[in-house]
Design an enzyme around this catalytic site. Structure first.
Site, PDB file in Angstrom:
ATOM      1  N   PRO A 116       0.895  -1.147   0.068  1.00  0.00           N
ATOM      2  CA  PRO A 116       0.005  -0.006  -0.006  1.00  0.00           C
ATOM      3  C   PRO A 116       0.874   1.182   0.061  1.00  0.00           C
ATOM      4  O   PRO A 116       1.880   1.451   0.737  1.00  0.00           O
ATOM      5  CB  PRO A 116      -0.813  -0.047   1.252  1.00  0.00           C
ATOM      6  CG  PRO A 116      -0.984  -1.678   1.386  1.00  0.00           C
ATOM      7  CD  PRO A 116       0.167  -2.026   0.984  1.00  0.00           C
ATOM      8  N   CYS A 117       0.420   2.165  -0.833  1.00  0.00           N
ATOM      9  CA  CYS A 117       1.155   3.447  -1.098  1.00  0.00           C
ATOM     10  C   CYS A 117       0.704   4.417   0.031  1.00  0.00           C
ATOM     11  O   CYS A 117       1.601   5.418   0.218  1.00  0.00           O
ATOM     12  CB  CYS A 117       0.918   4.018  -2.485  1.00  0.00           C
ATOM     13  SG  CYS A 117       1.362   3.000  -3.701  1.00  0.00           S
TER      14      CYS A 117
END
Length: 457
Positions: A116-117
């Protein structure tokens, strides 16, 4: 593989590129071109986490990797990946031992993922290890379990910021302790045949015997622009202004923003991104159901919106792929907007495959030398056996002054417990525990996930 019972998603059939079905993979490889091409006899195995709708998986497949397994949180994205590449996909929290067991894949050639960013995104709060979605440190710990020959993890450019230099250093040091040589590189998707900038910060790690043969892929001329690339799709419903629009939109797109479940419907990003789209005569406030028709006004009067097909092509899927995205429009857009562009994944995957086959001359491009020191203050504290004075840190790390070291210490305190000791000789520091999630059962990340399962993406 069969689809989950009771799951009957709507689909957008996208005319894109390369793998219409699993049975044609070998023939598709024969038709591909470029240094990343692999024959079936040279194919390597891969396991991918946070796999999304398959952008990275498609690129790695083109580069010669065969997925043994993939894990994805969103069931709709998992259905997209499963139905297009016919690979086994587990749905759920990747850190949940009931979803899968990394130990089952010990010795796989490549461990890959796009964790996840939001924990590192400049558009967010950059909470790093304090963000419940952060899985980067956890992913690194799985290397100790799976013992792959190579590792590929990608994220947003925000992870390259000074704020996260200590975090990056911990990752490099941990992989080194596990017997790997690792480094990061910022790559721009526009340098690899994608019509948008889309910078990605990529971690590659290999064993010492393979690392000397790894070379970061060489950037190519930026010859793909929005207008020419999408002109045929804009003209699909007889819009008479498609050629005019293609000339007006003759530039590289801003980065597509997929967003998360915490945000609203499909649009092309925040205010600055929408302004960049306006300069390309694209209305970025939403995604259209179809291309403009024969009676639609010209682009100078009313700017057209992109369709799902157009967004997918901008992200690097090509026109002959027949890639089908499961779900409704908002879900489809998020799947595409959050994807790792297949051409970039193919380029990096091809470079890793070359290294695993020991192609070319060895070099020190991926090394464990001084160039891998991302945070000298972290390094000094991590190697110290006792508290260290700030004056010693300034002298040892040549950072110039106390203020510079204090700024680094403030950044480190976001992701690490920083122990402080005041005494006659002044203030001294010692590095405490890492705050991030590495799999511990009592970590706040587990409690948050159990309570807010439907909000995490």
């Amino acid at each position: 593989m069969s689809k989950p019972q009771g799951h009957n998603p709507q689909r957008a059939r996208v005319t894109l590129a390369l793998l219409p079905n699993r049975s044609k993979i070998e023939h598709t490889f024969d038709r591909l071109e470029g240094p990343a091409l692999r024959t079936d006899s040279n194919r390597f195995t891969a396991v991918e986490i946070c796999a999304g709708a398959g952008g990275q998986a498609l690129g790695l497949t083109e580069a010669g990797f065969h997925h043994l397994f993939a894990v994805e949180l969103d069931p709709t994205a998992a259905d997209t990946l499963r139905s297009n590449l016919r690979i086994e996909v587990a749905v759920g929290d990747v850190a949940d031992p009931e979803v899968w067991s990394p130990a089952d894949f010990q010795g796989v050639d490549l461990f890959a993922g796009g964790v996840p960013c939001p924990p590192f995104s400049i558009a967010g709060k950059q909470l790093g290890s304090n963000d419940e979605r952060d899985l980067f440190a956890w992913a690194v710990e799985q290397v100790a379990v799976m013992k792959p020959r190579a590792v590929l993890l990608e994220n947003v450019r925000g992870l390259a910021a000074s704020r996260f230099s200590g975090y990056r250093q911990r990752v490099i040091d941990r992989l080194s302790a596990l017997g790997y040589i690792a480094d990061w590189r910022l790559l721009h998707s526009a340098d690899f045949g994608v019509a948008q900038l889309r910078p990605r910060f990529i971690l590659v790690a290999l064993r010492p015997e393979d690392a000397p043969y790894f070379h970061w892929p060489t950037p190519q001329p930026r010859d793909r622009n929005v207008g020419p690339l999408l002109r045929d799709l804009m003209a699909a419903n007889g819009w008479p202004y498609a050629d005019e629009w293609a000339q007006l939109a003759n530039g590289i797109a801003p980065t597509l923003v997929g967003g998360s479940k915490k945000h609203g419907g499909a649009d092309l990003g925040p205010t600055r991104a929408k302004q960049a789209w306006r300069e390309l005569f694209v209305d970025g406030k939403g995604v259209a159901d179809s291309a403009p028709g024969p009676d639609a006004p010209g682009p100078r009067e009313v700017m057209p919106r992109l369709t799902i097909e157009m967004v997918a092509r901008l992200q690097g899927w090509s026109e002959s792929d027949n890639w089908a995205f499961a779900g409704r429009k908002t879900s489809q857009y998020r799947q595409i907007g959050n994807a790792f562009p297949p051409p970039v994944a193919r380029a990096v995957g091809g470079a890793i495959a070359d290294a695993l086959m020991r192609v070319g001359e060895p070099s020190s491009e991926l090394s464990s030398g001084q160039r891998n020191v991302h945070d000298p203050v972290y390094t000094a504290l991590a190697n110290a056996r006792d508290f260290v004075s700030i004056e010693s840190l300034v002298k040892a790390e040549s950072l110039g002054n106390v203020a510079a070291v204090e700024r680094r210490l403030a950044s480190l305190s976001n992701d690490f417990e920083l122990l402080v000791e005041d005494g006659p000789g002044g203030t001294r520091y010692r590095l405490g525990d890492f705050k991030g999630f590495v799999g511990q059962g009592e970590h706040a990340r587990r409690q948050y996930f159990e309570k807010h399962r439907n909000r995490v993406s």
